[in-house]
Design a protein around this motif. Structure first.
Motif, PDB file in Angstrom:
ATOM      1  N   LYS A 222      26.312  16.545  28.401  1.00 51.24           N
ATOM      2  CA  LYS A 222      25.379  16.741  27.296  1.00 51.24           C
ATOM      3  C   LYS A 222      24.167  15.797  27.313  1.00 51.24           C
ATOM      4  CE  LYS A 222      28.312  19.284  24.153  1.00 51.24           C
ATOM      5  NZ  LYS A 222      27.673  20.577  23.968  1.00 51.24           N
TER       6      LYS A 222
ATOM      7  N   ARG B  35      30.796  15.402  24.559  1.00 48.77           N
ATOM      8  CA  ARG B  35      29.983  15.685  23.369  1.00 48.77           C
ATOM      9  C   ARG B  35      29.440  14.417  22.717  1.00 48.77           C
ATOM     10  NH1 ARG B  35      32.414  19.545  18.818  1.00 48.77           N
ATOM     11  NH2 ARG B  35      33.242  20.448  20.735  1.00 48.77           N
TER      12      ARG B  35
ATOM     13  N   TYR C 156      38.458  20.857  22.312  1.00 49.38           N
ATOM     14  CA  TYR C 156      37.670  21.625  23.281  1.00 49.38           C
ATOM     15  C   TYR C 156      37.350  20.752  24.482  1.00 49.38           C
ATOM     16  CZ  TYR C 156      34.260  24.788  25.289  1.00 49.38           C
ATOM     17  OH  TYR C 156      33.603  25.641  26.146  1.00 49.38           O
ATOM     18  N   HIS C 157      37.738  21.223  25.659  1.00 49.24           N
ATOM     19  CA  HIS C 157      37.402  20.488  26.881  1.00 49.24           C
ATOM     20  C   HIS C 157      36.656  21.349  27.884  1.00 49.24           C
ATOM     21  CE1 HIS C 157      39.645  17.073  25.449  1.00 49.24           C
ATOM     22  NE2 HIS C 157      40.735  17.791  25.327  1.00 49.24           N
TER      23      HIS C 157
ATOM     24  N   HIS D 107      36.795  16.516  17.008  1.00 50.60           N
ATOM     25  CA  HIS D 107      35.605  17.275  16.593  1.00 50.60           C
ATOM     26  C   HIS D 107      35.819  18.762  16.828  1.00 50.60           C
ATOM     27  CE1 HIS D 107      35.038  16.825  20.869  1.00 50.60           C
ATOM     28  NE2 HIS D 107      34.346  15.701  20.842  1.00 50.60           N
TER      29      HIS D 107
ATOM     30  N   ASP E  87      37.389  12.413  27.003  1.00 48.98           N
ATOM     31  CA  ASP E  87      36.360  13.445  27.128  1.00 48.98           C
ATOM     32  C   ASP E  87      35.203  13.026  26.225  1.00 48.98           C
ATOM     33  OD1 ASP E  87      34.673  15.571  27.014  1.00 48.98           O
ATOM     34  OD2 ASP E  87      36.212  17.073  26.584  1.00 48.98           O
TER      35      ASP E  87
ATOM     36  N   ASN F   4      28.144  20.616  34.674  1.00 47.58           N
ATOM     37  CA  ASN F   4      28.530  20.909  33.284  1.00 47.58           C
ATOM     38  C   ASN F   4      29.656  20.008  32.816  1.00 47.58           C
ATOM     39  OD1 ASN F   4      27.013  23.435  32.457  1.00 47.58           O
ATOM     40  ND2 ASN F   4      27.823  23.992  34.463  1.00 47.58           N
ATOM     41  N   GLY F   5      29.826  19.954  31.512  1.00 40.45           N
ATOM     42  CA  GLY F   5      30.929  19.179  30.958  1.00 40.45           C
ATOM     43  C   GLY F   5      32.268  19.672  31.469  1.00 40.45           C
ATOM     44  N   THR F   6      32.399  20.997  31.602  1.00 42.14           N
ATOM     45  CA  THR F   6      33.665  21.560  32.098  1.00 42.14           C
ATOM     46  C   THR F   6      33.948  21.086  33.521  1.00 42.14           C
ATOM     47  OG1 THR F   6      33.198  23.513  30.753  1.00 42.14           O
ATOM     48  CG2 THR F   6      34.961  23.714  32.363  1.00 42.14           C
TER      49      THR F   6
HETATM   50  N1  PMP Z   1      34.147  18.729  26.326  1.00 39.73           N
HETATM   51  C1  PMP Z   1      33.578  18.652  25.120  1.00 39.73           C
HETATM   52  C2  PMP Z   1      34.079  17.644  24.142  1.00 39.73           C
HETATM   53  C3  PMP Z   1      32.516  19.492  24.787  1.00 39.73           C
HETATM   54  O1  PMP Z   1      31.954  19.411  23.575  1.00 39.73           O
HETATM   55  C4  PMP Z   1      32.046  20.411  25.743  1.00 39.73           C
HETATM   56  C5  PMP Z   1      30.887  21.328  25.445  1.00 39.73           C
HETATM   57  N2  PMP Z   1      30.726  21.694  24.140  1.00 39.73           N
HETATM   58  C6  PMP Z   1      32.694  20.472  26.986  1.00 39.73           C
HETATM   59  C7  PMP Z   1      33.728  19.606  27.251  1.00 39.73           C
HETATM   60  C8  PMP Z   1      32.269  21.445  28.040  1.00 39.73           C
HETATM   61  O2  PMP Z   1      30.982  21.183  28.462  1.00 39.73           O
HETATM   62  P1  PMP Z   1      30.086  22.324  29.118  1.00 39.73           P
HETATM   63  O3  PMP Z   1      29.838  23.355  28.070  1.00 39.73           O
HETATM   64  O4  PMP Z   1      28.850  21.627  29.564  1.00 39.73           O
HETATM   65  O5  PMP Z   1      30.864  22.873  30.284  1.00 39.73           O
END
Ligand code: PMP
Length: 410
Positions: free
Chosen positions: A257, A232, A144-145, A198, A229, A116-118
């Protein structure tokens, strides 16, 4: 929606899933009439469980960059699936993908993969701390991260200790960035920046060159890491990373993503300065070696480059933005369209309660076009001129609905 399958599923979910749904994909945050459950998706179209068809401008909130169910990506994924996905270690696809990313992304000397992004942003922060031996991380206010304690937008269940070494600055504000750097004293491990601003429900803002350069200079002066980051925006604005557009290269980037056109994958890329630190931390996950998503990512990135897909997305995004601007003018209803055209954010003036945004989106949804009233939307390479024309027809109905709203009592 009475007696719809969507309604039935929501009721059933409420009994066995807390709140019926978690997080930002909860349909309660959307206008009445938006479906919670989907049955299938193809190209630029998706269908809810009741069979309603929508022209999609959310692209699964970003992952779908070549269109839903892209034939070549699915073929690559299926070929890998038939050989193996979760095995006792990675497949050849991991090395091929890392090689491809190192080739495409100028700052990248290496890549490693997660889900995941997180995972990716959190790992990047951990690498920054490991590599510098310091603790403080600078995060833009409202950015948002991810959804874990160091960065979650909600403080519920988060302790102050979880945030003890997080300091904030204002995106694109060099003075506030430098003030946060000063506040970190000699303990600055890293500065994390979004690809562009964003934040949910706000006008988007591209990074200024001055801000990007100041972030790079501050990280260098403090011997800290600059982290972009790109979860997105990654691969929609520039295949080499979004900050290539401002001529500034990070030490580390987080990706997810759209990297595999909807298959679950994320990545951290970095330069050689952080190679040893990356090797030194312990990071892993049961599914992080999944070969299917890596094969899908190799196909996705290869196709994006081969087909010059970013230029197409930009052209389609420009057509949508220009069309919406024309409609806004002819209906005398001011719209604020901000950020890159490939990731449109459309907000109405004087709309703090989102009455206009909701009326607009509800009318468009009824006309079969899935817009979002508060979050940035996403174009994919599958969107065509005909799709944009159809979206603009729905937008026109949306603007009529806004005009028909009863005036707010003074
Ligand atoms: N960073 C950004 C800029 C994001 O837009 C997102 C997800 N919307 C995340 C981190 C986290 O990603 P994830 O939901 O896959 O954990």
């Amino acid at each position: 929606m009475t007696n719809s399958l969507d309604r039935t599923l929501r009721e059933r979910a409420l009994r066995v899933v807390p709140g019926g749904m978690w997080g930002h994909m909860h349909a309660k945050d959307l206008p009445e009439g938006y479906p919670q459950f989907f049955a299938r998706a193809e190209g630029t179209r998706l269908w809810d469980v009741d069979g309603n068809e929508y022209l999609d401008f959310m692209c699964s909130w970003g992952p779908i960059i070549l269109g839903h169910h892209h034939r070549e990506v699915d073929a690559a994924a299926l070929a890998q699936l038939q050989k193996g996905d979760a095995m006792n270690g990675p497949a050849q696809a991991m090395v091929e993908l890392a090689e491809l990313m190192v080739e495409l992304i100028p700052h990248a000397d290496w890549a490693q993969f997660e889900k995941n992004g997180t995972d990716a942003t959190t790992t990047a922060v951990t690498i920054a701390r490991a590599g510098t031996g310091k603790r403080k991380i600078l995060v833009a206010q409202g950015a948002y991260h991810g959804a874990v304690p160091w960065c979650s937008p909600s403080l519920v269940g988060v302790t102050s200790e979880d945030r003890a070494h997080i300091l904030t600055y204002t995106y694109n504000d060099v003075d506030s960035l430098n003030a946060a750097v000063d506040a970190a004293g000699g303990d600055l491990a890293g500065i994390i920046v979004s690809a562009f601003r964003h934040d949910y429900g706000k006008d988007q803002e591209l990074p200024t060159v001055a801000f990007a350069q100041a972030a790079r200079a501050a990280a260098d002066a403090a011997d800290a890491a600059l982290i972009v980051d790109d979860v997105r925006a990654g691969f929609r604005l520039d295949l080499g990373g979004s900050w290539e557009r401002v001529g500034v290269r990070p030490d580390l980037s987080a990706w997810s993503k759209s990297i595999a056109n909807g298959y679950a994958l994320s990545a951290v890329t970095g330069n050689d300065r952080f190679r040893a630190a990356t090797q030194s931390i312990f990071t892993t996950g049961s599914f992080w070696c999944g070969a299917v998503s890596m094969a899908a990512a190799v196909a996705t990135l290869t196709i994006l480059r081969r087909d010059n897909a970013l230029a197409h997305m930009e052209a389609m995004g420009t057509a949508l933005r220009e069309g919406l601007a024309r409609l806004s003018e002819s209906h005398a209803i001011p719209l604020r369209q901000t950020g890159p055209v490939q990731m449109p954010m459309v907000l109405f003036e004087d709309d703090a309660d989102l009455r206009k945004g909701f009326a607009f989106c509800t009318a468009a949804l009824k006309a079969g076009v899935y817009f979002h009233p508060q979050h940035n939307m996403f174009l994919s390479a599958a969107h065509t001129g005909a799709d944009i024309a159809r979206a603009l027809e729905a937008a026109e109905l949306g603007l009529r609905a806004v005009r028909a709203l009863a005036p707010v009592a003074a």
